[in-house]
Design a protein around this motif. Structure first.
Motif, PDB file in Angstrom:
ATOM      1  N   SER A  15       0.708  -1.257   0.033  1.00  0.00           N
ATOM      2  CA  SER A  15      -0.018  -0.002   0.111  1.00  0.00           C
ATOM      3  C   SER A  15       0.853   1.280   0.138  1.00  0.00           C
ATOM      4  O   SER A  15       0.297   2.225  -0.643  1.00  0.00           O
ATOM      5  CB  SER A  15      -0.864   0.187   1.329  1.00  0.00           C
ATOM      6  N   THR A  25      -8.397  -2.937  -7.403  1.00  0.00           N
ATOM      7  CA  THR A  25      -8.665  -1.307  -7.266  1.00  0.00           C
ATOM      8  C   THR A  25      -8.984  -0.691  -8.183  1.00  0.00           C
ATOM      9  O   THR A  25      -8.824  -0.987  -9.359  1.00  0.00           O
ATOM     10  CB  THR A  25      -7.618  -0.913  -6.353  1.00  0.00           C
ATOM     11  N   PRO A  47      -9.034   3.758  -8.948  1.00  0.00           N
ATOM     12  CA  PRO A  47      -8.723   5.160  -8.687  1.00  0.00           C
ATOM     13  C   PRO A  47     -10.422   5.868  -8.777  1.00  0.00           C
ATOM     14  O   PRO A  47     -10.402   6.836  -7.900  1.00  0.00           O
ATOM     15  CB  PRO A  47      -8.016   5.966  -9.524  1.00  0.00           C
ATOM     16  N   GLY A  87     -12.217   6.024  -4.997  1.00  0.00           N
ATOM     17  CA  GLY A  87     -11.666   6.634  -3.904  1.00  0.00           C
ATOM     18  C   GLY A  87     -10.021   6.368  -3.779  1.00  0.00           C
ATOM     19  O   GLY A  87      -9.399   5.803  -4.664  1.00  0.00           O
ATOM     20  N   SER A  88      -9.622   6.600  -2.448  1.00  0.00           N
ATOM     21  CA  SER A  88      -8.239   6.147  -2.095  1.00  0.00           C
ATOM     22  C   SER A  88      -7.861   4.649  -2.471  1.00  0.00           C
ATOM     23  O   SER A  88      -8.246   3.797  -1.862  1.00  0.00           O
ATOM     24  CB  SER A  88      -7.967   6.347  -0.591  1.00  0.00           C
ATOM     25  N   VAL A 123      -5.042   3.387  -1.720  1.00  0.00           N
ATOM     26  CA  VAL A 123      -4.451   2.695  -0.445  1.00  0.00           C
ATOM     27  C   VAL A 123      -5.369   2.112   0.384  1.00  0.00           C
ATOM     28  O   VAL A 123      -4.987   0.853   0.994  1.00  0.00           O
ATOM     29  CB  VAL A 123      -3.546   4.136   0.260  1.00  0.00           C
ATOM     30  N   LEU A 124      -6.349   2.847   0.726  1.00  0.00           N
ATOM     31  CA  LEU A 124      -7.475   2.426   1.561  1.00  0.00           C
ATOM     32  C   LEU A 124      -8.049   1.139   0.993  1.00  0.00           C
ATOM     33  O   LEU A 124      -8.352   0.251   1.574  1.00  0.00           O
ATOM     34  CB  LEU A 124      -8.455   3.185   1.585  1.00  0.00           C
TER      35      LEU A 124
END
Length: 208
Positions: free
Chosen positions: A59, A138, A140, A143-144, A146-147
């Motif tokens: 992350s 994931t 973008p 949202g985040s 990383v989260l």
């Protein structure tokens, strides 16, 4: 927010991957068979804690170092291989009464937990696997990133804990039966030592 269908696909993939024979599976199996289910669960918790480290590394971008730096990759895998050789030595030199008397099984849970962490964290292939696997689920636009990766890493860890925990219980029940016989104890230690040597060789010869 990650869509439910994406989460379900991820969980299905993570569960299937957990069933694929690998170093962590064999490590949990060997430790549980040697010392019982309680030790196996402690090792499993340590392995999952190591996965937390890898999730954070991916992350935050740290895992990319092991993908691009041969020196860092080789250094980490050398530490891991040396540790496995140490465990193999302990298995080959263990006496039957050390297991039969229960002294080994009474090792502190934190010690076995730490053993699981070292085993997992010192395998750079896990970091690279997470680096390749987690981003696929994931976006973008949600949202985040990383989260999202932290969330996916958490789900992967839950799947791994449940599967490795089951291995611990099954192999641990076998341990209770094998520890009744000194000959079985010697055989089990030699098998475990051989497994550790094999894992060490596999880790030492692995490439990015």
């Amino acid at each position: 927010m990650i869509p439910v269908d994406t989460l379900l696909t991820f969980v299905a993939a993570a569960t299937l991957l957990a069933f694929v024979p690998g170093p962590d599976n064999l490590f949990v199996l060997a430790q549980s068979a040697l010392f019982g289910p309680r030790v196996g669960i402690s090792v499993t918790a340590g392995l999952c804690a190591g996965l937390i480290v890898h999730t954070l590394a991916v992350s935050l971008g740290v895992a990319a170092i092991f993908q691009t730096s041969q020196v860092a990759f080789d250094a980490l895998k050398s530490i891991g291989a040396a540790y496995l050789i140490f465990l193999a030595y302990k298995s080959f030199t263990a006496k039957p009464d050390e297991i039969g008397s229960g002294r080994e099984a009474l090792k502190p849970a934190w010690q076995m937990f730490a053993r699981g962490i070292v085993m997992n964290v010192t395998n750079p292939k896990v970091a690279i696997f997470f680096l390749a696997f987690l981003p696929q689920f994931t976006s973008p636009y949600r949202g985040s990133v990383v989260l999202q990766m932290l969330m996916l890493g958490g789900l992967f860890i839950v799947c791994a804990f449940l599967y490795f925990g089951a291995i611990s219980l099954v192999a641990g029940s076998l341990s209770q039966w094998l520890r009744r016989s000194p000959a079985s104890q010697v055989w089990l230690n030699r098998v475990a030592g051989t497994v550790f040597v094999g894992l060490a060789l596999k880790l030492a010869t692995t490439h990015r």
